[in-house]
Write an enzyme that holds these catalytic residues in place. Structure first.
Site, mmCIF file in Angstrom:
data_model
loop_
_atom_site.group_PDB
_atom_site.id
_atom_site.type_symbol
_atom_site.label_atom_id
_atom_site.label_comp_id
_atom_site.label_asym_id
_atom_site.label_seq_id
_atom_site.Cartn_x
_atom_site.Cartn_y
_atom_site.Cartn_z
ATOM 1 C CG ASP A 127 -0.901 3.325 5.837
ATOM 2 O OD1 ASP A 127 -1.756 3.653 4.990
ATOM 3 O OD2 ASP A 127 -0.458 4.106 6.692
ATOM 4 C CD GLU B 89 -4.948 0.706 -1.707
ATOM 5 O OE1 GLU B 89 -5.007 1.912 -1.400
ATOM 6 O OE2 GLU B 89 -5.197 -0.227 -0.910
ATOM 7 C CG ASP C 268 -1.797 1.218 1.303
ATOM 8 O OD1 ASP C 268 -2.164 1.762 0.245
ATOM 9 O OD2 ASP C 268 -2.133 1.637 2.430
#
Length: 189
Positions: A166, A94, A35
């Site tokens: 996260d 992501e 992420d």
């Protein structure tokens, strides 16, 4: 005019690009989920063997300093080392979501590019997922909040959780990718 801040020189020799083992080779597959962010990048390594998902390791990278280029360099070195240490077969990263402003979106895009480059330097294939796609795969709705995603990741992995949001998002990307791989295999059968 104040003096311009410059980044310290980076001591890094690019590695030779060596492709990873073909996905699904041997017993199971290992995926690193990332992420990306310039302030905090979550990461998580998940292994699937015989349909069982196992948490290998996870954490977050928090580059420090005022010089953006130096933070990106720190992020690259850390991710490059992680990919080298865990030797994942594939990566799930992501995509950049709609940011509050253009400058934020550009910084997120650059951090994401660093993550892709760190994986590519090891020959690891990267799969891209929209945040809403990851949330829908784990929680059932693309509008789920980060706490819900982390909770479901812990349940799926049989882990206690307690990681940062996260890191939870990074683990969710890895789980989403492993589920997508499994569905694709079933569709081909």
């Amino acid at each position: 005019m104040p003096p311009r801040k410059t980044a310290p020189p980076v001591q890094f020799a690019p590695p030779e690009v060596v492709p990873s083992a073909p996905s699904g080779a041997g017993n199971g597959v290992t995926v690193i989920g990332i992420d990306p962010g310039s302030q905090c990048t979550g990461w998580g390594v998940v292994r699937e063997a015989s349909g069982v998902l196992t948490l290998v390791d996870c954490g977050a990278i928090r580059p420090k300093g005022d010089v953006f280029a130096a933070r990106l360099g720190h992020l690259f070195r850390e991710l490059h080392a992680l990919v080298g240490r865990y030797a994942p077969d594939e990566a799930a990263i992501e995509n950049v979501h709609a940011a509050r402003n253009v400058a934020t979106a550009l910084k997120l895009g650059q951090a994401r590019g660093v993550a892709v480059a760190a994986c590519a330097a090891h020959g690891v294939l990267v799969a891209d997922y929209q945040p809403s796609e990851i949330k829908k795969a784990l929680v059932g709705t693309g509008g789920a909040d980060k706490e819900q995603v982390s909770f479901m990741v812990a349940r799926v992995l049989g882990a206690k959780g307690g990681w940062g949001l996260d890191t939870g998002d990074a683990l969710a990307a890895a789980v989403c990718h492993l589920n997508a791989r499994r569905l694709a295999r079933l569709a081909r059968a």
